[in-house]
Write a protein that holds these residues in place. Structure first.
Motif, PDB file in Angstrom:
ATOM      1  N   THR A 143       0.818  -1.231   0.000  1.00 57.95           N
ATOM      2  CA  THR A 143       0.000   0.000   0.000  1.00 57.95           C
ATOM      3  C   THR A 143       0.850   1.280   0.000  1.00 57.95           C
ATOM      4  O   THR A 143       1.981   1.274   0.469  1.00 57.95           O
ATOM      5  N   LYS A 169       2.438  -5.263   3.263  1.00 59.67           N
ATOM      6  CA  LYS A 169       3.614  -4.398   3.325  1.00 59.67           C
ATOM      7  C   LYS A 169       3.084  -2.982   3.170  1.00 59.67           C
ATOM      8  O   LYS A 169       2.848  -2.499   2.075  1.00 59.67           O
ATOM      9  N   GLU A 172       6.147   2.536   4.223  1.00 59.84           N
ATOM     10  CA  GLU A 172       7.082   2.710   5.341  1.00 59.84           C
ATOM     11  C   GLU A 172       6.914   4.084   6.000  1.00 59.84           C
ATOM     12  O   GLU A 172       7.432   4.319   7.090  1.00 59.84           O
ATOM     13  N   GLU A 207       9.626  -6.446  -2.818  1.00 60.88           N
ATOM     14  CA  GLU A 207      10.177  -7.304  -3.886  1.00 60.88           C
ATOM     15  C   GLU A 207      10.193  -8.772  -3.479  1.00 60.88           C
ATOM     16  O   GLU A 207       9.992  -9.649  -4.311  1.00 60.88           O
ATOM     17  N   GLY A 222      -0.369   2.029  -5.754  1.00 57.93           N
ATOM     18  CA  GLY A 222       0.784   2.926  -5.751  1.00 57.93           C
ATOM     19  C   GLY A 222       1.021   3.469  -7.142  1.00 57.93           C
ATOM     20  O   GLY A 222       0.098   3.520  -7.971  1.00 57.93           O
ATOM     21  N   SER A 223       2.248   3.853  -7.401  1.00 52.95           N
ATOM     22  CA  SER A 223       2.548   4.530  -8.663  1.00 52.95           C
ATOM     23  C   SER A 223       2.579   3.540  -9.837  1.00 52.95           C
ATOM     24  O   SER A 223       2.840   2.346  -9.663  1.00 52.95           O
ATOM     25  N   LEU A 245      -3.271   2.040  -9.807  1.00 56.65           N
ATOM     26  CA  LEU A 245      -2.114   2.911 -10.042  1.00 56.65           C
ATOM     27  C   LEU A 245      -2.506   4.385 -10.180  1.00 56.65           C
ATOM     28  O   LEU A 245      -3.508   4.821  -9.640  1.00 56.65           O
ATOM     29  N   CYS A 278      -5.069   9.525  -6.175  1.00 53.62           N
ATOM     30  CA  CYS A 278      -4.941   8.944  -7.505  1.00 53.62           C
ATOM     31  C   CYS A 278      -6.088   9.376  -8.402  1.00 53.62           C
ATOM     32  O   CYS A 278      -5.942   9.493  -9.604  1.00 53.62           O
ATOM     33  N   GLU A 378       1.403  12.792 -13.546  1.00 50.47           N
ATOM     34  CA  GLU A 378       0.707  12.877 -12.259  1.00 50.47           C
ATOM     35  C   GLU A 378       1.548  13.732 -11.298  1.00 50.47           C
ATOM     36  O   GLU A 378       2.687  13.394 -11.000  1.00 50.47           O
TER      37      GLU A 378
HETATM   38  P1  NAD Z   1       4.901   4.048  -4.669  1.00 51.73           P
HETATM   39  O1  NAD Z   1       4.573   3.320  -5.919  1.00 51.73           O
HETATM   40  O2  NAD Z   1       6.200   4.745  -4.587  1.00 51.73           O
HETATM   41  O3  NAD Z   1       4.851   3.072  -3.418  1.00 51.73           O
HETATM   42  C1  NAD Z   1       3.704   2.301  -3.120  1.00 51.73           C
HETATM   43  C2  NAD Z   1       4.122   1.115  -2.271  1.00 51.73           C
HETATM   44  O4  NAD Z   1       4.982   0.270  -3.047  1.00 51.73           O
HETATM   45  C3  NAD Z   1       4.919   1.480  -1.017  1.00 51.73           C
HETATM   46  O5  NAD Z   1       4.543   0.622   0.031  1.00 51.73           O
HETATM   47  C4  NAD Z   1       6.368   1.193  -1.447  1.00 51.73           C
HETATM   48  O6  NAD Z   1       7.212   0.898  -0.369  1.00 51.73           O
HETATM   49  C5  NAD Z   1       6.162  -0.027  -2.327  1.00 51.73           C
HETATM   50  N1  NAD Z   1       7.243  -0.279  -3.294  1.00 51.73           N
HETATM   51  C6  NAD Z   1       8.160   0.589  -3.769  1.00 51.73           C
HETATM   52  N2  NAD Z   1       9.006  -0.046  -4.608  1.00 51.73           N
HETATM   53  C7  NAD Z   1       8.617  -1.333  -4.683  1.00 51.73           C
HETATM   54  C8  NAD Z   1       9.081  -2.473  -5.375  1.00 51.73           C
HETATM   55  N3  NAD Z   1      10.132  -2.406  -6.191  1.00 51.73           N
HETATM   56  N4  NAD Z   1       8.438  -3.653  -5.203  1.00 51.73           N
HETATM   57  C9  NAD Z   1       7.359  -3.738  -4.397  1.00 51.73           C
HETATM   58  N5  NAD Z   1       6.871  -2.689  -3.701  1.00 51.73           N
HETATM   59  C10 NAD Z   1       7.485  -1.491  -3.838  1.00 51.73           C
HETATM   60  O7  NAD Z   1       3.673   5.045  -4.437  1.00 51.73           O
HETATM   61  P2  NAD Z   1       3.483   6.112  -3.287  1.00 51.73           P
HETATM   62  O8  NAD Z   1       4.416   7.243  -3.574  1.00 51.73           O
HETATM   63  O9  NAD Z   1       3.529   5.455  -1.953  1.00 51.73           O
HETATM   64  O10 NAD Z   1       1.959   6.565  -3.555  1.00 51.73           O
HETATM   65  C11 NAD Z   1       1.595   7.458  -4.541  1.00 51.73           C
HETATM   66  C12 NAD Z   1       1.148   6.758  -5.811  1.00 51.73           C
HETATM   67  O11 NAD Z   1       0.094   5.850  -5.517  1.00 51.73           O
HETATM   68  C13 NAD Z   1       0.574   7.693  -6.845  1.00 51.73           C
HETATM   69  O12 NAD Z   1       1.089   7.403  -8.107  1.00 51.73           O
HETATM   70  C14 NAD Z   1      -0.911   7.420  -6.811  1.00 51.73           C
HETATM   71  O13 NAD Z   1      -1.611   7.718  -7.982  1.00 51.73           O
HETATM   72  C15 NAD Z   1      -0.952   5.993  -6.475  1.00 51.73           C
HETATM   73  N6  NAD Z   1      -2.238   5.637  -5.872  1.00 51.73           N
HETATM   74  C16 NAD Z   1      -3.141   4.905  -6.603  1.00 51.73           C
HETATM   75  C17 NAD Z   1      -4.388   4.606  -6.068  1.00 51.73           C
HETATM   76  C18 NAD Z   1      -5.421   3.800  -6.827  1.00 51.73           C
HETATM   77  O14 NAD Z   1      -6.295   3.225  -6.197  1.00 51.73           O
HETATM   78  N7  NAD Z   1      -5.356   3.727  -8.144  1.00 51.73           N
HETATM   79  C19 NAD Z   1      -4.706   5.045  -4.784  1.00 51.73           C
HETATM   80  C20 NAD Z   1      -3.768   5.777  -4.082  1.00 51.73           C
HETATM   81  C21 NAD Z   1      -2.534   6.058  -4.639  1.00 51.73           C
END
Ligand code: NAD
Length: 476
Positions: A143, A169, A172, A207, A222-223, A245, A278, A378
């Motif tokens: 998340t 996970k 952090e 990972e 996430g992103s 995403l 998002c 974004e």
């Molecule tokens: P992020 O992608 O940087 O991180 C999200 C999660 O992934 C974190 O827990 C991070 O530790 C983990 N992560 C990072 N690298 C990884 C890897 N190599 N393998 C596995 N996990 C890994 O995103 P963020 O900065 O925490 O959040 C913002 C992003 O989330 C924005 O792009 C936003 O649009 C997106 N988001 C999407 C939604 C949706 O429902 N579509 C909702 C909220 C946020």
């Protein structure tokens, strides 16, 4: 200073094996707020092992038993609502009204999912076959920080409803919310191993979840960049992957809309969760003929927004979550100005008097075309772009001219016309004439906004595999 040094594995709070720490900073004042101990690969493997062992019995539970678990989680989190809201304000910088709403969504995720599960057809027929919807196995749930507890709840609830066990996970940067979540899970007296929670970095814990052969499903919010990395990693052993995403959502204001209503709604859509959302409607498409009116109303609306003073119920915009996010938003504002966008309100820098936190000025740009960086990437902050169009067809074309397809908003004086335009927008959700939410409706994106859907029956199905039993009535 509080040190977050507990994980929840196999029904117990355990000390991390990992020793790396990161400092948490309160984004509203840049003061140190705590430290988080990060998990390593071994911590992750222990959690996966516990989830795998628990799956053997949990996957065989009845809907009634799983319903009881969801009810207990609902109650335990509800009992901790005030603390969760407080943690979300302090750790993430959400204004209290936003934090209260995020907490409520997290708490309700369990009761909604219980209701959905109870009427879900886990067993059905297809021709002469019996089809059983069976849990995919151990799910890794990853998340982001922008609504950490809400995302955890929205992932755990359907996974448990389906009969899966999970390793979470969390971000952090959200250790305070995560700690309260762990306490709720423990208080709910969930059998050991069904829910496991490990703090850590994405490159380490995330990972390992993606790579480990005993994890058969990954659900990630996430992103888009990290989502692609996870999809590529998960392909090695063909895990089921759900990806929620990023977005660059359009808000289409049609020429028959009452602008005194549509513009404040467009600002609300764009600045949801201080713009760190998002689904934020960050491209506001307006009829060329009404541009000047829109600009005037935008400026008035944004200038009246309460920024900062997070415990004030009227506050709507908080700081960016951290220094990196603050710098990212400043970068996009400066780039837009360099590219020739006109600042209608806001601009670079911090609002006066709020320089001590990671606050940015709520900003609206005009003179933006859909090919500019500010309209394509974004930003994840309170920054909107006004883009003009001449005809309804052109508005739809611009709305759909994006890599993303998560959400859209349409405002029209005619409900029928609003719906007609909504049907032509390529997005997972379109909200007509308001900022609507429906927790049972599917949530997720077309195109690079993701794969799969959260919420309701669509959410449960991300964690199920159909199994056909042929000849189930046959006698030898
Ligand atoms: P992020 O992608 O940087 O991180 C999200 C999660 O992934 C974190 O827990 C991070 O530790 C983990 N992560 C990072 N690298 C990884 C890897 N190599 N393998 C596995 N996990 C890994 O995103 P963020 O900065 O925490 O959040 C913002 C992003 O989330 C924005 O792009 C936003 O649009 C997106 N988001 C999407 C939604 C949706 O429902 N579509 C909702 C909220 C946020």
């Amino acid at each position: 200073m509080h040190v977050y040094d507990k994980f929840y594995i196999n029904g117990q709070f355990v000390k991390p094996l990992g020793t790396e720490q990161i400092e948490l900073i309160n984004p509203a004042n840049k003061q140190a707020a705590g430290k988080v101990v990060l998990g390593n690969v071994e911590d992750t493997q222990k959690a996966i092992e516990a989830a795998k062992a628990a799956f053997k019995t949990y996957s065989k539970t009845s809907v009634k038993e799983r319903g009881e678990i969801l009810s207990r989680l609902h109650e335990a989190l509800s009992d901790r609502s005030d603390r969760l809201t407080e943690a979300t304000v302090q750790e993430y910088g959400a204004p209290v009204s936003v934090a209260t709403m995020l907490t409520k969504i997290a708490v309700d995720a369990f009761s909604h999912m219980k209701e959905t599960m109870e009427s879900y057809p886990f067993i059905r027929t297809a021709g002469t076959a019996k089809v059983r919807m069976e849990p995919v196995g151990v799910v890794g749930a990853i998340t982001p920080w922008n609504a950490n507890a809400t995302h955890i709840a929205n992932k755990i609830a359907p996974a448990l409803a389906a009969g899966c066990t999970v390793v979470v996970k969390p971000s952090e940067f959200s250790a305070a919310q995560t700690e309260i979540f762990m306490e709720a899970v423990h208080a709910a007296d969930i059998p050991a191993g069904i829910i496991n929670i490990v703090n850590g970095k994405g490159e380490v814990v995330g990972e390992e979840l993606t790579r480990h052969p005993d994890v058969t499903g990954i659900t990630f919010t996430g992103s888009t960049l990290i989502g692609k990395r996870i999809a590529a990693g998960a392909a090695a052993n063909l895990k089921r992957v759900t990806l929620e995403l990023g977005g660059k959502s359009p808000t289409v204001i049609l020429d028959d809309a009452d602008l005194t209503k549509a513009v404040p709604l467009a600002v609300g859509a764009g600045f949801i969760n201080s713009g760190q959302a998002c689904l934020a409607g960050t491209r506001v498409l307006v009829p060329e003929s009404r541009l000047e009116e829109v600009k005037r109303l935008m400026a008035e609306t944004v200038e009246a927004l309460k920024v900062g003073d997070l415990w004030n119920e009227a506050a709507v915009i908080g700081p960016m979550v951290n220094q990196k996010q603050f710098e990212r938003v400043q970068h996009y504002i400066n780039q837009a100005i360099e590219d020739g966008a006109e600042v209608v309100v806001g601009g670079a820098g911090s609002p006066q008097g709020l320089e001590d936190g990671y606050y940015v000025k709520p900003t609206v740009f005009a003179n933006v075309t859909n090919d500019m960086t500010i309209a394509r990437e974004e930003v994840f902050g309170p920054v909107l772009s006004i883009i003009t169009y001449k005809t309804e067809d052109e508005a739809i074309e611009i709305a759909n001219d994006t890599l993303y397809g998560l959400q859209a908003f349409v405002f029209s004086g005619s409900t029928e016309r609003g719906n007609r335009v909504a049907e032509q927008i390529v997005a997972g959700r379109v909200s007509v004439n308001g900022l609507h939410d429906e927790p049972k409706a599917p949530f997720g994106g077309f195109k690079q906004s993701g794969i799969g859907r959260d919420h309701g029956t669509y959410g449960i199905e991300e964690y199920l595999e159909p199994k056909s039993i042929l000849g189930h009535n046959a006698v030898l």
